[in-house]
Design an enzyme around this catalytic site. Structure first.
Site, PDB file in Angstrom:
ATOM      1  N   GLU A 129     -54.336  22.571  21.491  1.00 23.26           N
ATOM      2  CA  GLU A 129     -54.799  21.433  22.282  1.00 23.26           C
ATOM      3  C   GLU A 129     -56.214  21.060  21.879  1.00 23.26           C
ATOM      4  OE1 GLU A 129     -52.459  21.946  26.497  1.00 23.26           O
ATOM      5  OE2 GLU A 129     -54.185  23.236  26.181  1.00 23.26           O
ATOM      6  N   CYS A 142     -63.595  18.722  21.968  1.00 19.91           N
ATOM      7  CA  CYS A 142     -63.441  20.171  21.975  1.00 19.91           C
ATOM      8  C   CYS A 142     -62.200  20.481  21.129  1.00 19.91           C
ATOM      9  CB  CYS A 142     -63.264  20.608  23.429  1.00 19.91           C
ATOM     10  SG  CYS A 142     -62.970  22.351  23.624  1.00 19.91           S
ATOM     11  N   CYS A 149     -55.250  33.126  20.665  1.00 23.27           N
ATOM     12  CA  CYS A 149     -56.532  33.783  20.392  1.00 23.27           C
ATOM     13  C   CYS A 149     -56.314  35.285  20.489  1.00 23.27           C
ATOM     14  CB  CYS A 149     -57.574  33.346  21.423  1.00 23.27           C
ATOM     15  SG  CYS A 149     -59.240  34.014  21.114  1.00 23.27           S
ATOM     16  N   CYS A 153     -59.825  38.053  26.197  1.00 21.31           N
ATOM     17  CA  CYS A 153     -60.686  37.978  27.387  1.00 21.31           C
ATOM     18  C   CYS A 153     -59.795  37.695  28.601  1.00 21.31           C
ATOM     19  CB  CYS A 153     -61.738  36.881  27.227  1.00 21.31           C
ATOM     20  SG  CYS A 153     -62.757  37.097  25.755  1.00 21.31           S
ATOM     21  N   CYS A 156     -59.574  34.169  30.507  1.00 23.41           N
ATOM     22  CA  CYS A 156     -59.350  32.950  29.726  1.00 23.41           C
ATOM     23  C   CYS A 156     -57.854  32.771  29.487  1.00 23.41           C
ATOM     24  CB  CYS A 156     -60.091  33.071  28.397  1.00 23.41           C
ATOM     25  SG  CYS A 156     -59.764  31.720  27.252  1.00 23.41           S
ATOM     26  N   GLY A 204     -58.866  29.587  20.534  1.00 22.43           N
ATOM     27  CA  GLY A 204     -59.197  30.417  19.382  1.00 22.43           C
ATOM     28  C   GLY A 204     -60.642  30.864  19.322  1.00 22.43           C
ATOM     29  N   SER A 261     -70.697  33.554  24.025  1.00 24.30           N
ATOM     30  CA  SER A 261     -70.032  33.775  25.308  1.00 24.30           C
ATOM     31  C   SER A 261     -70.365  35.178  25.783  1.00 24.30           C
ATOM     32  CB  SER A 261     -68.516  33.596  25.142  1.00 24.30           C
ATOM     33  OG  SER A 261     -68.259  32.264  24.761  1.00 24.30           O
ATOM     34  N   LEU A 262     -71.369  35.273  26.619  1.00 22.37           N
ATOM     35  CA  LEU A 262     -71.849  36.603  27.019  1.00 22.37           C
ATOM     36  C   LEU A 262     -71.123  37.097  28.271  1.00 22.37           C
ATOM     37  CD1 LEU A 262     -73.995  38.538  25.840  1.00 22.37           C
ATOM     38  CD2 LEU A 262     -75.479  37.831  27.722  1.00 22.37           C
ATOM     39  N   CYS A 383     -62.857  24.474  30.044  1.00 18.71           N
ATOM     40  CA  CYS A 383     -63.080  25.716  29.303  1.00 18.71           C
ATOM     41  C   CYS A 383     -62.164  26.814  29.803  1.00 18.71           C
ATOM     42  CB  CYS A 383     -64.504  26.193  29.495  1.00 18.71           C
ATOM     43  SG  CYS A 383     -65.671  25.190  28.631  1.00 18.71           S
TER      44      CYS A 383
HETATM   45  N1  SAH Z   1     -63.566  32.024  21.546  1.00 19.06           N
HETATM   46  C1  SAH Z   1     -64.756  31.235  21.695  1.00 19.06           C
HETATM   47  C2  SAH Z   1     -64.522  29.773  21.947  1.00 19.06           C
HETATM   48  C3  SAH Z   1     -63.460  29.359  22.943  1.00 19.06           C
HETATM   49  S1  SAH Z   1     -63.768  29.458  24.657  1.00 19.06           S
HETATM   50  C4  SAH Z   1     -65.624  31.816  22.771  1.00 19.06           C
HETATM   51  O1  SAH Z   1     -65.151  32.633  23.527  1.00 19.06           O
HETATM   52  O2  SAH Z   1     -66.815  31.488  22.830  1.00 19.06           O
HETATM   53  C5  SAH Z   1     -65.012  28.315  25.071  1.00 19.06           C
HETATM   54  C6  SAH Z   1     -65.847  28.782  26.254  1.00 19.06           C
HETATM   55  O3  SAH Z   1     -65.087  28.791  27.477  1.00 19.06           O
HETATM   56  C7  SAH Z   1     -66.369  30.184  26.090  1.00 19.06           C
HETATM   57  O4  SAH Z   1     -67.702  30.240  26.478  1.00 19.06           O
HETATM   58  C8  SAH Z   1     -65.482  30.958  27.033  1.00 19.06           C
HETATM   59  O5  SAH Z   1     -66.028  32.178  27.408  1.00 19.06           O
HETATM   60  C9  SAH Z   1     -65.351  29.995  28.162  1.00 19.06           C
HETATM   61  N2  SAH Z   1     -64.263  30.297  29.087  1.00 19.06           N
HETATM   62  C10 SAH Z   1     -63.128  30.960  28.824  1.00 19.06           C
HETATM   63  N3  SAH Z   1     -62.342  31.029  29.933  1.00 19.06           N
HETATM   64  C11 SAH Z   1     -63.013  30.392  30.907  1.00 19.06           C
HETATM   65  C12 SAH Z   1     -62.725  30.126  32.268  1.00 19.06           C
HETATM   66  N4  SAH Z   1     -61.585  30.521  32.814  1.00 19.06           N
HETATM   67  N5  SAH Z   1     -63.626  29.417  32.973  1.00 19.06           N
HETATM   68  C13 SAH Z   1     -64.781  29.012  32.401  1.00 19.06           C
HETATM   69  N6  SAH Z   1     -65.105  29.224  31.119  1.00 19.06           N
HETATM   70  C14 SAH Z   1     -64.237  29.925  30.380  1.00 19.06           C
END
Ligand code: SAH
Length: 393
Positions: A129, A142, A149, A153, A156, A204, A261-262, A383
């Protein structure tokens, strides 16, 4: 004396909701299982390779530049629109150089048509997407860099899918071209426009598909007609923190914006929220991000999804502020985002007052902090919500 970092949420009397309580942990997957490769496409080639390819097809070298202009300047791969090419070869040249790679199968709109999520089917029926967002004075796309992926996490939606495969450069660029095209053709309310911003925040982990992603970036920043002429600073590569790839990106000499993404400042919690943390710790990851700033001059973004009673404690905001300041001033800003809910998860976004306190604490440490918007959440396009579902209503 116990420092905040030594205290766990439980010791602090906070009921800790652990990912393992509700989701089966899924394994980390650094590389995809072997799959067939998508057909080679014009956008996969360097400018030199484009020339070599048209010559191989019996055409004059300058045809490569004409094709590049059609693709990158006029956003078309349709031979009918290539009237400067001889009629006899137009069709065969275009169909050989531009095999169809991605097919839109569903389009969802929000915000009066200014947010558009598109579901794409790839040649092997893998699905990804992309989300186009138009604001009053900028447009942002985006994009997805992988189908699924492997980073697992637990908060996500994409992370729950596992990794299907890497996208090719052209599969990523085709998402971008489609966005440029629909903005250019005036299909998004607000009149014709150009795409200004691109974020690798779709499906991803971009740095796990390094080669295709960096080649995409090269084409994004290359001036017309060999590329899309975007500014590197308006391109954001977001990563869970793959340290070796972050180092490699640092040394590319392309000053894209790096987002890390911390989601937690302490290893204990971060290892649960972002499992790759078991390989590269918070400190190692932050040191690498800091070096990115030193070498590129680009301020790093720290992404932090605020999850109720999970990572939103005031002491964690303080610890984050301390860890960032320990590495200097002015090199970083923090983007907290209220968690976007994903199906099957019991987690929710932090309370507004908790979010406000988290932000205030960080600002108190002198860290520029801005809450990220959750545009598209009503179409599962925000996100962390991209799951490429096809439950057609
Ligand atoms: N894999 C990469 C890019 C994709 S995610 C990464 O993790 O950075 C893009 C952003 O969305 C990242 O900062 C991720 O941590 C955040 N994200 C993932 N799941 C989310 C959620 N349920 N709510 C808010 N942000 C989220």
């Amino acid at each position: 004396m116990a420092t905040p970092s030594a205290r766990t949420a439980t010791e602090l009397g906070v009921p800790a909701v652990r990912p393992s309580d509700e989701t089966r942990p899924i394994p980390l997957q650094m590389a995809p299982k072997r799959r067939g490769k998508p057909p080679k496409h014009f956008a996969d080639l360097t400018p030199e390779e484009r020339v070599a390819s048209v010559v191989e097809l019996g055409e004059k070298p300058f045809r490569a530049k004409q094709l590049a202009a059609h693709y990158f300047t006029h956003f078309t791969s349709d031979p009918a629109e290539m009237t400067d090419l001889p009629k006899a070869t137009r069709e065969s040249l275009a169909t050989t150089m531009f095999p169809p790679l991605i097919r839109p199968t569903k389009r969802m709109e929000a915000d009066g048509g200014t947010t558009v999520k598109t579901l794409w089917h790839l040649f092997d029926d893998a699905k990804v997407e992309s989300v186009l967002m138009r604001y009053p004075n900028r447009t942002t796309l985006c994009v997805s860099s992988q189908a699924g992926c492997g980073m697992a996490c637990p908060f996500c939606a994409t992370g729950q899918l596992g990794l299907t495969r890497n996208l090719s450069t052209a599969e990523i660029l085709e998402q971008v071209r489609a966005a440029f095209r629909s903005l250019d053709r005036g299909e998004i309310p607000g009149g014709p426009a150009r795409l200004n911003n691109l974020v690798f925040m779709g499906m991803g982990e971009p740095l796990a598909n390094y080669k295709a992603v960096i080649e995409t970036v090269r084409a994004l920043v290359a001036p017309s007609p060999q590329g899309l002429g975007m500014s590197a600073r308006n391109i954001t590569v977001s990563t869970v923190g793959l340290v070796p790839a972050m180092r490699r990106l640092t040394d590319e000499g392309i000053p894209v914006t790096l987002a890390l993404s911390l989601h937690a400042p302490d290893d204990d919690l971060r290892s649960e929220l972002v499992p790759i943390n078991t390989r590269w710790s918070v400190d190692e990851t932050l040191d690498t991000a800091r070096r990115y700033f030193e070498v590129t001059g680009r301020r790093v973004s720290i992404e932090y999804a605020l999850i109720k009673d999970m990572n939103d404690h005031a002491w964690r905001a303080d610890l984050l502020g301390e860890k960032l300041n320990a590495r200097g001033r002015g090199w970083v800003h923090v983007n907290p985002i209220p968690l976007n809910p994903t199906p099957g998860s019991i987690w929710t976004a932090s309370e507004r007052s908790v979010e406000d306190e988290f932000v205030a604490r960080l600002r108190g440490h002198g860290i520029p902090t801005t809450i990220r918007d959750t545009r598209g959440s009503d179409i599962d396009g925000a996100c962390g919500q991209l799951a490429a579902e096809e439950d057609d209503e």
